[in-house]
Design a protein around this motif. Sequence first.
Motif, PDB file in Angstrom:
ATOM      1  N   GLU A  28       0.716  -1.197   0.156  1.00 20.00           N
ATOM      2  CA  GLU A  28      -0.019  -0.068   0.101  1.00 20.00           C
ATOM      3  C   GLU A  28       1.174   1.283   0.032  1.00 20.00           C
ATOM      4  O   GLU A  28       0.878   1.942   0.865  1.00 20.00           O
ATOM      5  CB  GLU A  28      -0.843  -0.003   1.106  1.00 20.00           C
ATOM      6  N   ARG A 195      -5.202  -6.356   6.226  1.00 11.48           N
ATOM      7  CA  ARG A 195      -4.934  -5.684   5.039  1.00 11.48           C
ATOM      8  C   ARG A 195      -6.062  -5.801   4.239  1.00 11.48           C
ATOM      9  O   ARG A 195      -6.613  -4.537   3.359  1.00 11.48           O
ATOM     10  CB  ARG A 195      -3.868  -6.067   4.516  1.00 11.48           C
ATOM     11  N   SER A 199      -8.426  -2.533   3.418  1.00 15.51           N
ATOM     12  CA  SER A 199      -8.367  -2.004   2.025  1.00 15.51           C
ATOM     13  C   SER A 199      -9.736  -1.783   1.350  1.00 15.51           C
ATOM     14  O   SER A 199     -10.298  -1.178   0.302  1.00 15.51           O
ATOM     15  CB  SER A 199      -7.568  -3.148   1.030  1.00 15.51           C
TER      16      SER A 199
END
Length: 207
Positions: A28, A195, A199
């Motif tokens: 990211e 994650r 996200s």
Amino acid sequence: SKSMLARDVRPSRIERARAELRRLMEEEPGDRVGVVVFAGATMEYPLTTDHESAQRFLREVEPWNFPVGGTSIGRAITAAQELFRRDPLAARRSRVVIVLTDGEDLDGDPVAAARAAASEGIQVFIDAIGSPVPEPIPQFTPEGRMVGFERDSRGQVKTTQFTPQMEQQLQAVAQAGNGRYFRARTGEVGIEAIRRETSRKTSSKKK
């Protein structure tokens, strides 16, 4: 805290956590990240897009030379909340706190801290690390050399283990923080699941 030196996650809980966080930052690259390292007190690195500098800070702090021992998840969440407050761009973006911990919260009120963060629109996610089987805690010199295991006042080797009571407390923290609780499988760190979750929420907000 020193319990993060335990090796039920290879090569140790803390080294595996660092590796997973490094991968999170690499995947990211556009996200702004801050780092809060905590034991009984906290040390912070402010929000930045310079992930390399944030990772360097994370690498340089070791449990054996941390100024205050113990564990305080509540202080860590409050410190993260302050990082957001001090950053002028934070209010216009998704704000997420990811707490990687082995659950040994020895003081403070982490549930109240998570609730306070949530009241400002900050989500608190918990990534729990550790085995339910007692694991000895390695002892290191200030130079980073392992010299055996930590011992209590009776000379017994100190151990750490993830208990049902710890799990209940961490689940309550995540619930109060409008986030989610993740427990990695034995020998792993569950940052990948977080994650994916964060996200998805960030993408939804951007739309």
